[in-house]
Design an enzyme around this catalytic site. Structure first.
Site, PDB file in Angstrom:
ATOM      1  N   LYS A   1      23.356  11.716 -14.748  1.00 40.11           N
ATOM      2  CA  LYS A   1      23.372  11.137 -13.397  1.00 40.11           C
ATOM      3  C   LYS A   1      23.978   9.743 -13.492  1.00 40.11           C
ATOM      4  O   LYS A   1      23.277   8.737 -13.598  1.00 40.11           O
ATOM      5  CB  LYS A   1      21.964  11.120 -12.793  1.00 40.11           C
ATOM      6  CG  LYS A   1      21.971  10.867 -11.288  1.00 40.11           C
ATOM      7  CD  LYS A   1      20.633  11.202 -10.673  1.00 40.11           C
ATOM      8  CE  LYS A   1      20.519  10.694  -9.246  1.00 40.11           C
ATOM      9  NZ  LYS A   1      21.394  11.354  -8.287  1.00 40.11           N
TER      10      LYS A   1
HETATM   11  N1  PMP Z   1      23.154  17.302  -7.680  1.00 42.04           N
HETATM   12  C1  PMP Z   1      23.669  16.079  -7.488  1.00 42.04           C
HETATM   13  C2  PMP Z   1      25.104  15.858  -7.774  1.00 42.04           C
HETATM   14  C3  PMP Z   1      22.861  15.035  -7.029  1.00 42.04           C
HETATM   15  O1  PMP Z   1      23.365  13.824  -6.822  1.00 42.04           O
HETATM   16  C4  PMP Z   1      21.503  15.291  -6.735  1.00 42.04           C
HETATM   17  C5  PMP Z   1      20.640  14.188  -6.228  1.00 42.04           C
HETATM   18  N2  PMP Z   1      20.051  13.468  -7.279  1.00 42.04           N
HETATM   19  C6  PMP Z   1      21.013  16.584  -6.956  1.00 42.04           C
HETATM   20  C7  PMP Z   1      21.862  17.556  -7.433  1.00 42.04           C
HETATM   21  C8  PMP Z   1      19.576  16.904  -6.713  1.00 42.04           C
HETATM   22  O2  PMP Z   1      18.781  16.341  -7.705  1.00 42.04           O
HETATM   23  P1  PMP Z   1      17.283  15.883  -7.409  1.00 42.04           P
HETATM   24  O3  PMP Z   1      16.618  17.047  -6.790  1.00 42.04           O
HETATM   25  O4  PMP Z   1      16.745  15.557  -8.738  1.00 42.04           O
HETATM   26  O5  PMP Z   1      17.362  14.737  -6.482  1.00 42.04           O
END
Ligand code: PMP
Length: 327
Positions: free
Chosen positions: A178
């Site tokens: 991330k």
């Molecule tokens: N994919 C991407 C590219 C994201 O930015 C996010 C948001 N963090 C998610 C999936 C979903 O992840 P999460 O449920 O951990 O927020």
């Protein structure tokens, strides 16, 4: 029942946050709370001026029973932050416990009572002239927060379109990390989706199969089974994805994690996005083809209810899922 008509997506580049909300009073920076205005970095700071920052997006919800604030899956988000830093060969110089306390302290100091977004963020220290490739170096860490209204039960089913931009593969620009740099790909896809009259893109991976949305994972329902791309389909290992898989199992809904073809989306009875910011967001059309009846399907509706009840402490939480912000 929500419908496609009248859906209003968030800000220009796809945030659900209210752009008019005032900034927080306090921001946490490297061990101390500092006034938001003073938390600046130099323009030649390598973490900012290059592409090496990693971050987390966490949500704290107002509990159903009053004005307690509950941080959702704080430890799981922090674990992913350290994993992202590790994959970028940078070091977060604080133990997880300290960042955990810092998140709670930042929320407390800012006096939030309603739904809030929390972004811990780590970027390599130092100026560009000192280190262009910041491998192995320590990070600066900041924790920023802002009000973030839930759209559960209020958002209408959105229009999604399969993007011509694709998610890079794990050996190119790993979606598992991330990092802000990954979001350029999503930005391009969101802008293209908007130009084409959709609200949000669906990205395929480098093998031509479904990966995820620009800021959320994706799932479909076909004949009562929920299907979501496997974690090796070039996507972020979404914490909401993991949450909803657990909740669906609780609801007795069969789930499959596997490779998903693009055409499966068009033939699905229901499609929805899941993410910390997006929560559970029903998809009403895919490339203009109406999904189900174009509104929130029955499985999505049950899931949305279960998700809302989980994050606000109505349903008994699993261990570690809800952390109360001290007063
Ligand atoms: N994919 C991407 C590219 C994201 O930015 C996010 C948001 N963090 C998610 C999936 C979903 O992840 P999460 O449920 O951990 O927020």
């Amino acid at each position: 029942m929500t419908t496609v008509e009248g859906h209003r997506p968030g800000g220009a580049l796809g945030s659900f946050a209210d752009p008019s909300a005032a900034p927080a009073t306090w921001i946490w920076r490297d061990g101390a709370l500092v006034p938001w205005r003073e938390a600046t970095v130099h323009v030649t700071s390598v973490g900012h001026a290059s592409v090496a920052a990693v971050f987390e997006g966490i949500k704290a919800y107002r509990a159903v029973d009053g004005d307690r604030l509950l941080v959702f899956r704080l430890d799981d988000h922090l674990e992913r932050l350290y994993e992202s830093a590790r994959l970028c060969r940078t070091v977060i110089p604080f133990p997880p416990d300290e960042l955990r306390t810092a998140v709670l302290e930042t929320l407390r100091a800012n006096g939030y009572r309603d739904d809030t977004y929390v972004r811990p963020w780590a970027f390599p220290r130092g100026l560009i002239r000192e280190q262009m490739v910041p491998a192995g170096v320590e990070c600066e860490v900041v924790i920023d927060t802002w009000p973030f209204t839930s759209h559960l039960f209020r958002e209408r089913a959105c229009r999604a379109g399969v993007s011509t931009w694709t998610r890079p593969g794990d050996s190119q620009l790993p979606a598992r990390v991330k990092a802000f740099s990954n979001y350029h790909n999503g930005r391009l896809a969101v802008m293209e989706a908007r130009v084409n009259g959709h609200d949000w893109p669906v990205l395929l991976n480098d093998r031509g199969q479904v990966s995820e949305g620009a800021g959320a994972c994706i799932a479909l329902v076909r004949r009562g089974t929920v299907v979501t791309p496997s974690l090796t389909s070039a996507l972020l290992a979404g914490i909401t994805r993991s949450t909803v898989l657990d909740l669906l199992r609780d609801l007795g809904v069969p789930v499959e994690e596997r490779e998903v073809d693009r055409t499966e989306l068009a033939l699905a009875d229901e499609v929805f996005f899941v993410g910390t910011g997006w929560e559970v967001l029903p998809v009403g059309t895919i490339d203009g083809l109406v999904v189900g009846d174009g509104g929130t399907g029955p499985v999505t509706a049950r899931l949305e209810r279960a998700y809302a009840d989980t994050v606000r402490g109505v349903l008994p939480a699993r261990p570690g899922w809800l952390t109360e912000v001290p007063r």
